[in-house]
Design a protein around this motif. Structure first.
Motif, short mmCIF file in Angstrom:
data_model
loop_
_atom_site.label_atom_id
_atom_site.label_comp_id
_atom_site.label_asym_id
_atom_site.label_seq_id
_atom_site.Cartn_x
_atom_site.Cartn_y
_atom_site.Cartn_z
N THR A 218 0.85 -1.19 0.00
CA THR A 218 0.00 0.00 0.00
C THR A 218 0.89 1.24 0.00
OG1 THR A 218 -0.11 -0.08 2.43
CG2 THR A 218 -1.92 -1.12 1.19
N PHE A 219 0.50 2.21 -0.79
CA PHE A 219 1.28 3.45 -0.91
C PHE A 219 0.86 4.39 0.21
CE2 PHE A 219 2.65 7.49 -2.67
CZ PHE A 219 3.87 7.16 -3.25
N GLU A 220 1.78 4.62 1.16
CA GLU A 220 1.49 5.43 2.32
C GLU A 220 2.11 6.82 2.19
OE1 GLU A 220 2.98 3.23 5.62
OE2 GLU A 220 1.65 1.50 5.29
N LYS A 221 1.86 7.65 3.20
CA LYS A 221 2.38 9.03 3.17
C LYS A 221 3.90 9.04 3.18
CE LYS A 221 -1.55 11.31 5.39
NZ LYS A 221 -2.00 12.13 6.55
N ARG A 222 4.50 8.12 3.96
CA ARG A 222 5.96 8.08 4.03
C ARG A 222 6.57 7.72 2.68
NH1 ARG A 222 8.33 2.50 6.54
NH2 ARG A 222 7.24 1.07 5.14
N ASP A 223 5.86 6.88 1.89
CA ASP A 223 6.33 6.52 0.55
C ASP A 223 6.31 7.74 -0.36
OD1 ASP A 223 6.61 3.67 1.11
OD2 ASP A 223 4.43 3.62 1.16
N GLY A 224 5.21 8.50 -0.29
CA GLY A 224 5.12 9.71 -1.10
C GLY A 224 6.16 10.73 -0.72
N LEU A 225 6.42 10.86 0.58
CA LEU A 225 7.43 11.82 1.05
C LEU A 225 8.82 11.42 0.57
CD1 LEU A 225 8.24 14.24 2.79
CD2 LEU A 225 8.36 12.70 4.75
N LEU A 226 9.17 10.14 0.73
CA LEU A 226 10.50 9.69 0.30
C LEU A 226 10.66 9.79 -1.21
CD1 LEU A 226 13.21 8.53 1.15
CD2 LEU A 226 12.25 6.24 0.93
N LEU A 227 9.61 9.45 -1.95
CA LEU A 227 9.68 9.55 -3.41
C LEU A 227 9.87 11.00 -3.85
CD1 LEU A 227 9.48 8.05 -6.11
CD2 LEU A 227 7.00 8.38 -6.03
N ALA A 228 9.18 11.93 -3.18
CA ALA A 228 9.33 13.35 -3.51
C ALA A 228 10.74 13.83 -3.20
CB ALA A 228 8.31 14.17 -2.72
N ILE A 229 11.31 13.40 -2.07
CA ILE A 229 12.68 13.78 -1.71
C ILE A 229 13.67 13.28 -2.74
CG2 ILE A 229 14.52 13.41 -0.02
CD1 ILE A 229 12.36 13.40 2.15
N MET A 230 13.50 12.02 -3.17
CA MET A 230 14.41 11.44 -4.17
C MET A 230 14.33 12.21 -5.49
SD MET A 230 14.32 7.31 -3.62
CE MET A 230 12.65 7.18 -4.24
N LEU A 231 13.13 12.54 -5.92
CA LEU A 231 12.96 13.25 -7.19
C LEU A 231 13.54 14.66 -7.12
CD1 LEU A 231 9.33 12.14 -8.18
CD2 LEU A 231 11.50 11.34 -9.13
N ILE A 232 13.40 15.32 -5.95
CA ILE A 232 13.97 16.66 -5.79
C ILE A 232 15.49 16.60 -5.84
CG2 ILE A 232 14.27 18.56 -4.16
CD1 ILE A 232 11.39 18.03 -3.23
N LEU A 233 16.07 15.66 -5.11
CA LEU A 233 17.53 15.53 -5.11
C LEU A 233 18.07 15.19 -6.49
CD1 LEU A 233 18.01 13.54 -1.77
CD2 LEU A 233 18.47 15.96 -2.16
N ALA A 234 17.38 14.30 -7.21
CA ALA A 234 17.81 13.95 -8.56
C ALA A 234 17.64 15.13 -9.52
CB ALA A 234 17.02 12.75 -9.06
N SER A 235 16.54 15.88 -9.35
CA SER A 235 16.29 17.03 -10.23
C SER A 235 17.35 18.11 -10.06
CB SER A 235 14.91 17.61 -9.94
OG SER A 235 13.90 16.66 -10.18
N VAL A 236 17.83 18.29 -8.83
CA VAL A 236 18.90 19.27 -8.58
C VAL A 236 20.14 18.93 -9.40
CG1 VAL A 236 20.50 20.14 -6.84
CG2 VAL A 236 18.07 19.93 -6.31
N ASN A 237 20.50 17.65 -9.44
CA ASN A 237 21.69 17.23 -10.19
C ASN A 237 21.46 17.29 -11.69
OD1 ASN A 237 23.96 15.95 -8.29
ND2 ASN A 237 21.96 15.54 -7.37
N VAL A 238 20.25 16.94 -12.13
CA VAL A 238 19.94 17.03 -13.57
C VAL A 238 20.00 18.48 -14.03
CG1 VAL A 238 18.15 16.68 -15.30
CG2 VAL A 238 18.58 14.92 -13.58
N LEU A 239 19.45 19.39 -13.20
CA LEU A 239 19.53 20.81 -13.53
C LEU A 239 20.97 21.29 -13.55
CD1 LEU A 239 18.06 23.48 -14.06
CD2 LEU A 239 17.91 23.81 -11.58
#
Length: 295
Positions: A218-239
């Motif tokens: 089940t997709f919980e709040k902690r999963d959404g939070l961690l996924l958002a953190i990972m995408l932000i960190l990756a986006s910083v490096n891609v930028l």
């Protein structure tokens, strides 16, 4: 000992993490990125399966050295020439690039080893079973193929040893005969196992459009939070790569490794990204010790 805290996250979070980390490790040939990826891939491998990792170093270290030595022998680019071999220059840039390629390959292998342990077949089938059931099943079976074959070939070798067909002793022809016999038995087992698997999946209606599925994920709040953190960190490096802040070139000679606020931001964000599993496990361990001490 698998990382229980990190492995309990939703499969899409785990899959996204390994896709981001492996993709960025393969894309960035920056020395600092490569060293960060190598260090944390080793740390994660030691936590996931220390015994398997240490035993794998027996062939990884020679592979690392061979891959590093081969590049300067086939690539003669670079300005810093140290010697000539058959009128072909051996350059420092080619040697360093060979080591960088070896570090990148070893890191990717370590990451995939962790992926194979954490991202189990049921998690992979959960993600792709409905989108592409046949493809998901093939990938899942392929990932299980090597460990199952290694286990089965040991079982067959031990069984053959009891009847005098020991592949480790005797004459050269005897060993070849024993080896061929073991491989023949293994192939027969693999074909028989494939038929049983196919019949079992067909009986369960795998791949049928109206087939229902059951899952504990089940997709919980902690999963959404961690996924958002990972995408932000990756986006910083891609930028940063689009702006050219984390580019690095080995040819025609080494480019400068920059150390300024933006560089620190990029190095730090990549470190935080690859350190997520180890950080989560340490945090859970501290919470557990805190609860024990209170009791």
């Amino acid at each position: 000992n698998i990382l229980k805290a990190f492995a309990n996250y939703h499969p899409i979070v785990l899959f996204s993490y390994f896709i981001l980390v492996v993709g960025m490790t393969m894309f960035y040939m920056h020395p600092i990125y490569l060293m960060i990826s190598l260090i944390f891939s080793i740390l994660l491998s030691l936590q996931v399966n220390r015994t398997s990792f240490l035993s794998g170093l027996k062939w990884m270290v020679p592979f690392f050295l061979v891959a590093a030595i081969v590049n300067p022998l086939i690539s003669h680019d670079g300005e810093l020439i140290i010697l000539y071999v058959d009128n072909n220059p051996i350059t420092i840039e080619a040697i360093v690039y060979g080591f960088a390629m070896s570090i990148m390959i070893c890191s990717v292998i370590f990451w995939f080893g962790c992926y194979n342990t954490i991202m189990t077949s049921d998690k992979f089938l959960y993600l792709f079973g409905k989108i592409a059931p046949s493809f998901a099943l093939i990938i899942s079976l392929t990932l299980r193929l090597v460990p199952r074959f290694k286990h089965q070939i040991r079982v067959i070798a031990h069984a053959q040893k009891t009847i005098g067909m020991d592949v480790t002793t005797g004459s050269f022809l005897h060993r070849i005969k024993c080896g061929i016999r073991i491989i023949s038995i293994l192939i027969s087992w693999a074909l028989d196992n494939a038929i049983e698997t196919a019949d079992s999946m067909k009986a369960r209606g795998y791949g049928m459009p109206k087939r229902s599925t059951f899952s504990l994920f089940t997709f919980e709040k902690r999963d959404g939070l961690l996924l958002a953190i990972m995408l932000i960190l990756a986006s910083v490096n891609v930028l940063g790569s689009f702006l050219g802040y984390n580019d690095y070139y080995f040819y025609p000679t080494f480019s400068e490794i920059t150390f300024h606020p933006i560089s620190y931001l990029l190095y730090g964000s990549f470190t935080l990204l690859v350190a997520i599993p180890v950080t989560i496990e340490l945090w859970e361990a501290l919470k557990w010790r805190s609860l024990i001490s209170k009791n």
